[in-house]
Design a protein around this motif. Sequence first.
Motif, mmCIF file in Angstrom:
data_model
loop_
_atom_site.group_PDB
_atom_site.id
_atom_site.type_symbol
_atom_site.label_atom_id
_atom_site.label_comp_id
_atom_site.label_asym_id
_atom_site.label_seq_id
_atom_site.Cartn_x
_atom_site.Cartn_y
_atom_site.Cartn_z
ATOM 1 N N ALA A 171 0.813 -1.217 0.000
ATOM 2 C CA ALA A 171 0.000 0.000 0.000
ATOM 3 C C ALA A 171 0.848 1.269 0.000
ATOM 4 O O ALA A 171 0.303 2.363 0.128
ATOM 5 C CB ALA A 171 -0.925 0.014 1.215
ATOM 6 N N ALA A 172 2.152 1.140 -0.154
ATOM 7 C CA ALA A 172 3.040 2.310 -0.098
ATOM 8 C C ALA A 172 3.081 3.045 -1.436
ATOM 9 O O ALA A 172 2.936 2.439 -2.502
ATOM 10 C CB ALA A 172 4.443 1.885 0.311
ATOM 11 N N GLU A 173 3.327 4.343 -1.350
ATOM 12 C CA GLU A 173 3.276 5.205 -2.527
ATOM 13 C C GLU A 173 4.561 5.128 -3.377
ATOM 14 O O GLU A 173 4.494 5.049 -4.616
ATOM 15 C CB GLU A 173 3.047 6.666 -2.107
ATOM 16 N N LEU A 174 5.718 5.203 -2.729
ATOM 17 C CA LEU A 174 6.962 5.315 -3.499
ATOM 18 C C LEU A 174 7.241 4.107 -4.400
ATOM 19 O O LEU A 174 7.722 4.288 -5.523
ATOM 20 C CB LEU A 174 8.135 5.580 -2.559
ATOM 21 N N PRO A 175 6.961 2.883 -3.971
ATOM 22 C CA PRO A 175 7.151 1.766 -4.907
ATOM 23 C C PRO A 175 6.285 1.891 -6.160
ATOM 24 O O PRO A 175 6.740 1.551 -7.262
ATOM 25 C CB PRO A 175 6.750 0.543 -4.071
ATOM 26 N N ALA A 176 5.063 2.405 -6.008
ATOM 27 C CA ALA A 176 4.194 2.564 -7.185
ATOM 28 C C ALA A 176 4.748 3.621 -8.136
ATOM 29 O O ALA A 176 4.690 3.470 -9.356
ATOM 30 C CB ALA A 176 2.781 2.943 -6.740
ATOM 31 N N VAL A 177 5.300 4.701 -7.562
ATOM 32 C CA VAL A 177 5.896 5.739 -8.412
ATOM 33 C C VAL A 177 7.103 5.185 -9.169
ATOM 34 O O VAL A 177 7.252 5.401 -10.381
ATOM 35 C CB VAL A 177 6.308 6.954 -7.554
ATOM 36 N N GLY A 192 -4.628 3.036 -4.519
ATOM 37 C CA GLY A 192 -4.074 4.239 -5.142
ATOM 38 C C GLY A 192 -3.586 3.927 -6.533
ATOM 39 O O GLY A 192 -3.473 2.753 -6.930
ATOM 40 N N VAL A 193 -3.304 4.984 -7.289
ATOM 41 C CA VAL A 193 -2.822 4.786 -8.655
ATOM 42 C C VAL A 193 -1.845 5.897 -9.029
ATOM 43 O O VAL A 193 -2.036 7.061 -8.678
ATOM 44 C CB VAL A 193 -3.998 4.726 -9.656
ATOM 45 N N ALA A 194 -0.777 5.503 -9.708
ATOM 46 C CA ALA A 194 0.166 6.441 -10.319
ATOM 47 C C ALA A 194 0.038 6.271 -11.828
ATOM 48 O O ALA A 194 0.193 5.162 -12.339
ATOM 49 C CB ALA A 194 1.599 6.138 -9.871
ATOM 50 N N ALA A 195 -0.247 7.376 -12.515
ATOM 51 C CA ALA A 195 -0.503 7.294 -13.961
ATOM 52 C C ALA A 195 0.413 8.241 -14.723
ATOM 53 O O ALA A 195 0.670 9.355 -14.288
ATOM 54 C CB ALA A 195 -1.960 7.637 -14.255
ATOM 55 N N CYS A 196 0.890 7.770 -15.862
ATOM 56 C CA CYS A 196 1.716 8.590 -16.767
ATOM 57 C C CYS A 196 1.175 8.412 -18.186
ATOM 58 O O CYS A 196 0.896 7.274 -18.597
ATOM 59 C CB CYS A 196 3.174 8.137 -16.764
#
Length: 293
Positions: free
Chosen positions: A122-128, A197-201
């Motif tokens: 659930a961590a943010e930085l690995p997804a980024v 959460g989602v990180a999108a590019c």
Amino acid sequence: MKPAAFAYYEPTTKAEALELLGELRWGAKVLAGGQSLVPMMNMRLAKPEAIIDINRVKELAYIKEAEAGLMIGALTRQRAIERSRVVKKRSPLLAEAILFVGHPPIRSRGSVGGSLAHADPAAELPAVLLALDGWVHATGPSGTRRIPAAELFVGPLLTSLQPDELLTEAWFPFLPPGTGTAFLEVTRRHGDFALVGVAACLTIDQQGICTRAAVALLGAGETQVRSAQAEACLVGYQMDGQAIEAAAAAAMASLEPVGDIHGSPEYRKQVAGVLTRRALGIAWGRARRRSQL
């Protein structure tokens, strides 16, 4: 609660830390910010025989701008990322996501390397890192090797790091012109771990065709998930609302989230689809502005 007894080591150089890791191996845990490890030790969910505290290894704390990306030392505090003008200018996805990590006191202690090595789904930085096709450098007795984000996170709280390896640096690549990014997540309360959460590019050319897409989800599986199905609905196609709807539906259909007391698998899939649609819409808008379409 108090942690179980452990030996404590406080190296002042990377070489000393690596020597200790080589001697202690599986029995040791590396302490950086301690925002995850210390609570786990206090609850006796983790009982390492030894702690290697790298907080005095100052050579691991830096943000450097290279030609192709940002090099960030493992001991760099998350607060330093938040305050960095270079990060804001050169890596807007990282700058946006870092504000979702806990609260300011947590970010003041939490480190970039610690978050990546802890590998919380659930961590943010690995997804980024996953969305940017980034990588880390791990140093051990055989030297330094490069581990792509896609090969680093292998399970809940589990990475491909070897017991005698130290994560020393993370690379966050720059994205090409015409790229827009967005980060969104849903939590029960501000600062809590993300439910989803989602990180999108999105990168578009002058004709509005998508040339690159990345959709990385957190809280939606046993690790952060890169949705190849969603990306396949975007790359090579004219960007419009229909393409985004198709990508969001594909992302949702491809997930196999794990349920818990905070959200069932069905709920997490539904939220993942909604967040993907919204994040892609924001990223598309930003890409259009940067492309002046």
